[in-house]
Design an enzyme around this catalytic site. Structure first.
Site, PDB file in Angstrom:
ATOM      1  CD  GLU A  35      41.449  41.917  40.644  1.00  0.00           C
ATOM      2  OE1 GLU A  35      40.787  42.734  41.294  1.00  0.00           O
ATOM      3  OE2 GLU A  35      40.976  41.265  39.678  1.00  0.00           O
TER       4      GLU A  35
ATOM      5  CD1 TRP B 251      40.148  48.983  41.604  1.00  0.00           C
ATOM      6  CD2 TRP B 251      41.755  50.453  41.143  1.00  0.00           C
ATOM      7  NE1 TRP B 251      40.977  48.402  40.683  1.00  0.00           N
ATOM      8  CE2 TRP B 251      41.982  49.276  40.388  1.00  0.00           C
ATOM      9  CE3 TRP B 251      42.656  51.514  41.027  1.00  0.00           C
ATOM     10  CZ2 TRP B 251      43.058  49.145  39.514  1.00  0.00           C
ATOM     11  CZ3 TRP B 251      43.731  51.374  40.146  1.00  0.00           C
ATOM     12  CH2 TRP B 251      43.914  50.198  39.408  1.00  0.00           C
ATOM     13  CG  ASP B 252      37.548  49.816  37.982  1.00  0.00           C
ATOM     14  OD1 ASP B 252      38.414  49.465  38.796  1.00  0.00           O
ATOM     15  OD2 ASP B 252      36.846  49.012  37.367  1.00  0.00           O
TER      16      ASP B 252
ATOM     17  CE  LYS C 291      41.530  40.406  36.188  1.00  0.00           C
ATOM     18  NZ  LYS C 291      40.562  40.391  37.312  1.00  0.00           N
ATOM     19  CD  GLN C 292      43.678  44.962  36.611  1.00  0.00           C
ATOM     20  OE1 GLN C 292      42.908  44.039  36.771  1.00  0.00           O
ATOM     21  NE2 GLN C 292      43.330  46.228  36.797  1.00  0.00           N
TER      22      GLN C 292
END
Length: 767
Positions: A482, A354-355, A594-595
């Protein structure tokens, strides 16, 4: 962040330079010194053969193999596809007086290598100290052409420093290269031979039948008398060069490659096509190829350069990022996508995530709109596969895969491939973002709308209504963060789905009103029903968006606020990366993320949230973010800059821009972080430049980092190339070409034309 730079490269504004050969860093350098042209890419490995730690990687966009994995549960994938290591077209073996060159054993001095951003070439040179005391200076230069995607060039220059004598050369095409994850070559030879001075071979992947033709012609400063060398999966030419002390001699190998990744071309057809390309290449010489390459890059830097005064390390870093982004993708081949490592390594199996729409698309949209459209064309081309995937998971419409090379799902971790629903919303956002800033409504009406309908159908059948809340949402999911598994109502997924439904409805209403014939065709093609529109409207209106009204903090998912807290700064540095040092289930027990997840949608739809909301959510989530994803620092930097945390923004920026050059994550050896490289560009343009592209007009709120004296960048907007320069007192806007454009600066609308506009730096300083 517990990340430490490993600095070993020389700082130069227009090149990456390594002085001295370090076997322990060799794989890292192989990634950094990769060259590519969207069609193909090759790592910076030693073409003469190296028996030490190395990954001789040669990759072609879309060429893939298949692995059966044998899952038996419905909805879990049973096979996956991955980018395959292909022909070593640089294969070279050099022998002098019975001694073969191998940097793992040979004595050398004065070693250096250089990746030149202005010429698009990679070169190595060193002195080979032979056992007899003789010294031979060698220079290897390579490129893959940016103007002829099938063409690669290798040049080897020999300069004997204290002797005259012969060097034995064998140069060839080797399909025996090992695909590291599989531990074997994934190719079988179909045909090879020499015809009209062209040495050629054609091979096929073992399982998918992807075919690749590779051929070369030789040019030399001496008349050659080559002898064919042929064995399984290899063909080459052996010859001798007679060297004279103090004189340079050389040969150039012009290699062409022609691929058939859909296994549809007949062998004879592909062979004939490859020979035709090789014959055309034989009419060129190295000077012409080098000149074309330099001219191409000169044009790129005229429109896409970012200049920084006062920070040489990050000047080098951002030019490296821009260079790699153009090497990876420039839209000449519609239907290609961008793998997480580009064409620089085998990690992530060459798959796109998806990046692409979230991180890469903005760079191309504002530098090369053709490439941005090409990325979306890939999603349209693979719409049938996405629709097949939706059926596999008991839904309607189109379920775009979390990881893919050809449109099929290739993530073998079910918790990602089945629970990460945000790819479809990223595609929807990409369509919205692209059309908003390019005005390409033809794409929206012809292809985008069809994708939006099928994406909406998926989200309308994947979600459910909460039995207590009466709200619509998504249950048993994983968001961008995630470290949170099988959660309910991930705020990012829900909000992005709501925006997707609204955009779809708005688009369809616009088509019906403005181009009724196109609307009728869309209904005929998709079978769209009026009750579906009503359903989507209701689900958007009643979408659950978890929010604490007192603090203004969005809850990442239902129950997140009640998770056990862990101080991420208490985690020992030796525990990183956590995936390697913590048991898998341990990751999911805390409020550690995580992000960016909540912060990610605040970036994407920036204009819809107040500064106070951004500050509240940043200050809550940033201390909980461990930045285990390379995508994380840039988004934090952009938002930190917006809310006035200047030093924090700069620290995140440094990490993002030199992530690979300084090997912060200690995994550059696996390949470059291509999508993170795109995020580094956003870090400057959206962060310090304060650009926002989600509003009615493109807007800017520039700031100047304390360590810089000035910086400048350019963006393409509505057909106008805008140049923006920021120094300690002023911001200058100028239309470099294409007429004039209306933009917002510090909230004030201005018209920028070729005469330019100069404004005082700093918000609130405009009259």
């Amino acid at each position: 962040m517990a990340k430490v730079a490993d600095k070993y490269l020389k700082v130069d504004p227009w090149a990456v330079i390594e002085e001295g050969f370090d076997p322990l860093r060799n794989r890292t350098s192989e990634s950094i010194f990769s060259v590519g042209n969207e069609y193909m890419g090759v790592r910076g490995y030693a073409e003469e053969g190296y028996s030490g730690d190395s990954l001789p990687g040669s990759y072609f966009n879309g060429l893939h193999e298949q692995l059966e994995i044998g899952n038996h549960y419905k909805g879990m994938i049973r096979s996956l596809r991955y980018m395959v290591n292909a022909v070593d077209w640089l294969h070279t073996r050099l022998t002098v007086e019975g001694e073969q060159l191998d940097l793992a054993h040979s004595r050398i001095s004065d070693y250096s290598r250089r990746l030149d951003f202005r010429t698009g070439t990679y070169s190595r040179q060193f002195i080979w100290l032979l056992g007899s005391g003789k010294k031979l200076k060698l220079t290897f230069t390579r490129l893959v052409s940016m103007t002829d995607s099938h063409l690669g060039l290798q040049q080897v220059v020999f300069e004997p420093l204290n002797f005259s004598g012969a060097v034995e050369v064998c140069t060839g095409l080797d399909f025996g290269s090992i695909h590291e994850e599989r531990g074997q070559s994934m190719w079988r030879s179909l045909r090879s031979g020499v015809q009209d001075g062209i040495t050629a071979i054609m091979a096929s992947t073992l399982n998918t039948g992807n075919k690749l033709f590779s051929g070369f012609v030789l040019q030399s400063s001496q008349e050659l008398q080559p002898a064919k060398v042929e064995r399984d999966r290899f063909i080459g030419q052996a010859f001798r060069l007679q060297l004279t002390q103090g004189t340079k001699d050389s040969y150039t190998k012009l290699a062409v490659h022609c691929r058939d990744h859909e296994a549809s071309l007949h062998e004879d057809t592909l062979w004939a096509k490859g020979l035709e390309l090789a014959a055309a290449a034989s009419e060129r010489n190295d000077a012409e190829v080098f000149a074309d390459q330099s001219a191409y890059w000169s044009g790129i830097w005229e429109t896409s350069d970012i200049r920084i005064e006062g920070d040489p390390e990050n000047q080098q870093g951002i030019r490296f990022c821009v260079f790699q982004l153009y090497q990876t993708y420039h839209g000449d081949h519609p239907g290609y996508n961008i793998g997480a490592k580009g064409l620089t390594g085998e990690a992530y199996r060459g798959l796109a995530f998806w990046d692409t729409e979230s991180y890469c698309l903005p760079f191309y949209m504002f530098n090369n709109p053709k490439a941005a459209k090409s990325l979306l064309e890939f999603r349209y081309k693979t719409l049938p596969e996405a629709m097949d995937r939706a059926k596999e998971v008991d839904c309607a419409g189109a379920c775009y895969p979390i990881a893919t090379i050809d449109g099929t799902e290739s993530c073998d971790l079910w918790q990602h491939s089945n629970l990460q629903l945000h790819v479809g919303t990223a595609v929807s956002y990409g369509i919205w973002h692209y059309v908003k800033n390019t005005g390409d409504r033809d794409f929206l009406y012809s292809k985008g709308a069809e994708m939006l309908i099928q994406i909406s159908r998926f989200y309308a059948t994947r979600g459910q209504w909460g039995q207590r809340s009466g709200e619509y949402g998504y249950f048993g999911v994983m968001g961008p963060d995630e470290f949170q598994l099988m959660v309910n109502n991930n705020c990012y997924i829900n909000l992005m789905a709501k925006k997707m439904f609204e955009f779809t409805l708005e688009t369809l209403a616009g088509i019906e009103a403005q181009v009724p014939d196109a609307y009728a065709e869309l209904i005929r093609k998709t079978g769209l029903r009026a009750e579906e529109l009503t359903d989507w409207s209701s689900k958007a209106e009643h979408m659950r968006i978890p929010l604490d009204p007192d603090s203004g903090v969005y809850e990442e998912h239902d129950g997140y606020f009640d998770l056990p807290h862990i101080d991420i700064h208490s985690i020992p540095v030796t525990d990183f990366p956590l995936y390697s040092n913590w048991s898998y289930d341990r990751l999911y027990r805390y409020d550690m993320i995580k992000q960016p997840d909540v912060l990610m949608f605040m970036f994407l739809y920036n204009g819809e949230f107040s500064l106070e909301a951004k500050r509240a959510n940043y200050e809550y989530y940033e201390p909980r973010c461990i930045h285990e994803s390379s995508l994380s620092p840039s988004i934090h930097s952009i938002l930190a800059c917006e809310i006035g945390k200047e030093e924090e923004a700069y620290q995140f920026f440094e990490f993002a821009t030199r992530l690979d050059l300084d090997n912060y994550n200690r995994n550059t050896r696996e390949g470059l972080h291509t999508t993170s490289i795109a995020a580094a560009w956003m870090n400057i343009v959206y962060g310090f430049g304060g650009m926002r592209s989600d509003g009615e007009r493109l807007s800017f709120r520039p700031t100047l980092p304390q360590r810089w004296t000035s910086y400048s960048f350019q963006v393409m907007y509505e057909g106008v190339l805008l140049g923006i320069t920021v120094d300690s007192e002023h911001v200058r806007f100028k239309a470099q070409r294409g007429g004039a454009a209306s933009i917002l600066v510090y909230g004030q609308q201005i018209m920028v034309d070729a005469a330019g506009t100069v404004l005082p730096l700093g918000e609130g300083m405009l009259a």
